[in-house]
Every structure is written in structure tokens, then in C-alpha cells.
Design a protein around this motif. Structure first.
Motif, PDB file in Angstrom:
ATOM      1  N   UNK A  40       3.793  -7.998  -7.513  1.00 55.60           N
ATOM      2  CA  UNK A  40       4.501  -6.738  -7.294  1.00 55.60           C
ATOM      3  C   UNK A  40       4.998  -6.624  -5.858  1.00 55.60           C
ATOM      4  N   UNK A  41       6.167  -6.026  -5.732  1.00 55.51           N
ATOM      5  CA  UNK A  41       6.799  -5.928  -4.426  1.00 55.51           C
ATOM      6  C   UNK A  41       6.069  -4.949  -3.514  1.00 55.51           C
ATOM      7  N   UNK A  42       6.280  -5.143  -2.220  1.00 54.91           N
ATOM      8  CA  UNK A  42       5.690  -4.226  -1.242  1.00 54.91           C
ATOM      9  C   UNK A  42       6.246  -2.814  -1.430  1.00 54.91           C
ATOM     10  N   UNK A  43       7.516  -2.718  -1.816  1.00 52.66           N
ATOM     11  CA  UNK A  43       8.115  -1.401  -2.038  1.00 52.66           C
ATOM     12  C   UNK A  43       7.448  -0.671  -3.190  1.00 52.66           C
ATOM     13  N   UNK A  44       7.187  -1.398  -4.288  1.00 50.47           N
ATOM     14  CA  UNK A  44       6.530  -0.755  -5.433  1.00 50.47           C
ATOM     15  C   UNK A  44       5.163  -0.214  -5.024  1.00 50.47           C
ATOM     16  N   UNK A  45       4.400  -1.009  -4.315  1.00 51.26           N
ATOM     17  CA  UNK A  45       3.060  -0.587  -3.890  1.00 51.26           C
ATOM     18  C   UNK A  45       3.155   0.572  -2.897  1.00 51.26           C
ATOM     19  N   UNK A  46       4.184   0.553  -2.065  1.00 53.36           N
ATOM     20  CA  UNK A  46       4.381   1.655  -1.106  1.00 53.36           C
ATOM     21  C   UNK A  46       4.714   2.949  -1.843  1.00 53.36           C
ATOM     22  N   UNK A  47       5.599   2.855  -2.839  1.00 54.85           N
ATOM     23  CA  UNK A  47       6.057   4.055  -3.533  1.00 54.85           C
ATOM     24  C   UNK A  47       5.071   4.554  -4.588  1.00 54.85           C
ATOM     25  N   UNK A  49       1.281   3.916  -4.605  1.00 51.47           N
ATOM     26  CA  UNK A  49       0.032   3.303  -4.135  1.00 51.47           C
ATOM     27  C   UNK A  49      -1.172   3.619  -5.007  1.00 51.47           C
ATOM     28  N   UNK A  50      -1.083   4.676  -5.806  1.00 47.64           N
ATOM     29  CA  UNK A  50      -2.231   5.069  -6.639  1.00 47.64           C
ATOM     30  C   UNK A  50      -2.390   4.132  -7.825  1.00 47.64           C
ATOM     31  N   UNK A  51      -1.315   3.968  -8.615  1.00 47.82           N
ATOM     32  CA  UNK A  51      -1.407   3.155  -9.831  1.00 47.82           C
ATOM     33  C   UNK A  51      -0.783   1.773  -9.691  1.00 47.82           C
ATOM     34  N   UNK A  52       0.142   1.639  -8.722  1.00 46.45           N
ATOM     35  CA  UNK A  52       0.816   0.353  -8.501  1.00 46.45           C
ATOM     36  C   UNK A  52       1.479  -0.154  -9.786  1.00 46.45           C
ATOM     37  N   UNK A  53       2.078   0.768 -10.535  1.00 44.12           N
ATOM     38  CA  UNK A  53       2.688   0.420 -11.814  1.00 44.12           C
ATOM     39  C   UNK A  53       4.158   0.823 -11.853  1.00 44.12           C
ATOM     40  N   UNK A  54       4.907   0.145 -12.718  1.00 35.50           N
ATOM     41  CA  UNK A  54       6.268   0.561 -13.030  1.00 35.50           C
ATOM     42  C   UNK A  54       6.207   1.501 -14.237  1.00 35.50           C
ATOM     43  N   UNK A  60      16.744   9.564  -3.284  1.00 34.86           N
ATOM     44  CA  UNK A  60      16.941   9.909  -1.868  1.00 34.86           C
ATOM     45  C   UNK A  60      15.670   9.713  -1.047  1.00 34.86           C
ATOM     46  N   UNK A  61      14.976   8.619  -1.350  1.00 29.27           N
ATOM     47  CA  UNK A  61      13.773   8.258  -0.602  1.00 29.27           C
ATOM     48  C   UNK A  61      12.487   8.852  -1.125  1.00 29.27           C
ATOM     49  N   UNK A  62      12.567   9.754  -2.108  1.00 29.64           N
ATOM     50  CA  UNK A  62      11.375  10.399  -2.662  1.00 29.64           C
ATOM     51  C   UNK A  62      10.953   9.721  -3.963  1.00 29.64           C
TER      52      UNK A  62
END
Length: 213
Positions: A40-47, A49-54, A60-62
Motif C-alpha cells: 500500500x502506498x504512503x498516501x493511502x496510509x497517510x489518508x 491511518x486507522x484502517x489502511x484500507x481502500x 480538496x485534500x480532505x
């Protein structure tokens, strides 16, 4: 300033296709970012962080996580084709059936799939599927959302594409037409909606995934 919309998802996932279908129904332009679920990408984990899932929608950044939450967000932010009913009671019913699909139906059907069609597992899946069949039959509706695709239809995408793909890949029968005629009719109508067709992964992709089970 125009909206910047990104969807971190995995084509082949019945949950990832949900926000993509909703965005297409609304006519929203977005960037699709395919995730490698094993790396998984660093962006996914950043956005997320709780579940780290798609899936994760970034507007707009949120970031917004969880497919049903994303669907409701899309419906509130972008007007036009409604995903949820306006009437409070009908909205509550749609949320109930969406939750039923996720909590009861999909787990039972997936269990029947991985059992390779074991009789008891299929029977348990049929119990849950019958509730959906009865709902379509009782209301006499083309879609769970009435004349147009709505929240429940999008959540039930699994029944429309993934079940048939599993039947083909595994050589089992999960949703026979004689037992679930309304579900089969609904599946055909749903898959042939232009926005839905564009938002679903190719059938052969899903068949290939199930062949690895």
C-alpha cells in the motif's frame, strides 16, 4: 477554484467500485489511483491511518474513508442525480438495506464461495439473498432505489457482478434464476446502466481473482 478529487482504490474490489459509480452518476471528474493491496502506498496510509484500507476519497485534500460514508458524502456535496432519497423514512430504509447487504448478505455469499458451493453454506447465503429478492418483489421496483440507481443498488454491486463471476470461475451455482428471478432481472438492469458499467471492473478481472481462491 475547481474541485480536486482523487480516489484511492483497487479495481476488482466490490467496495472500491462504489464511490467510482457514484462519481460517474454525478458527473464528477476525478483521478483514480490504483492501489497495490500487498504494498500500500504512503498516501493511502497517510489518508486512512486507522484502517489502511481502500477506498479513500480525497476531496480538496480532505480524506473520507469507508465506502458507504463516501457515498453519502458524494451525495451531499454534489447535487444532480440523487443517491439517497429525500424523504426521511425512505432514507432510513435505504440505509437499513445498505447495512444489511454489508453485514449479512455479502459475508454469507462469500462464505458460500470459498466453501466451493458447500450445501449448508449455499443454503445460508440463500436465506439472506431471499430478503433482497422479497424486497424487489414487494415493491415492484426496477432498482432498490426505485426507477433510478440509488444507495442500496450501489452497495449490492457485489450481487450483480461478483456472484456471477464466482459462479463462472469456481463452477458453482449461487444465484439460480428460478429461485431469484427478481435479483437476476435487477442485476441485468443494473449492470447495463452506463455509469454503472463504466464504474465496474471488467468481468474477466473478477473471474481471474476468484480463480486464485
Amino acid at each position: 477554484m475547481s474541485d480536486i478529487v482523487k480516489l484511492y482504490a483497487f479495481r476488482g474490489s466490490p467496495y472500491s467500485c462504489r464511490p467510482e459509480i457514484a462519481l460517474k452518476l454525478k458527473g464528477v471528474k476525478y483521478e483514480f489511483i490504483q492501489e497495490d493491496l500487498k504494498n500500500k502506498s504512503a498516501d493511502l496510509i497517510k489518508y486512512n491511518p486507522v484502517n489502511k484500507k481502500v477506498p479513500v476519497l480525497v476531496h480538496n485534500g480532505n480524506p473520507i474513508s469507508e465506502s458507504v460514508v463516501i457515498l453519502e458524502y458524494i451525495d451531499e456535496v454534489w447535487k444532480g442525480v440523487p443517491i439517497l432519497p429525500q424523504d426521511a423514512y425512505e432514507k432510513a430504509q435505504a440505509r437499513f438495506w445498505a447495512r444489511f447487504v454489508d453485514d449479512k448478505c455479502i459475508p454469507a455469499v462469500f462464505k458460500a464461495m470459498v466453501s466451493r458451493g458447500e450445501e449448508q453454506a449455499v443454503a445460508e447465503a440463500h436465506v439472506q439473498m431471499q430478503f433482497l429478492e422479497n424486497e424487489l418483489k414487494a415493491e415492484g421496483k426496477k432498482f432498490f432505489g426505485g426507477d433510478n440507481v440509488g444507495l442500496v443498488d450501489i452497495c449490492a454491486s457485489y450481487m450483480a457482478l461478483w456472484v456471477g463471476a464466482a459462479e463462472e470461475a469456481l463452477g458453482i451455482k449461487l444465484m439460480p434464476k428460478d429461485k431469484f428471478p427478481k435479483l437476476i432481472e435487477w442485476s441485468d438492469n443494473y449492470i447495463n446502466c452506463p455509469a454503472v458499467k463504466d464504474g465496474l471492473p471488467p468481468r474477466e478481472t473478477v473471474v481471474g481473482i476468484y480463480k486464485t481462491l
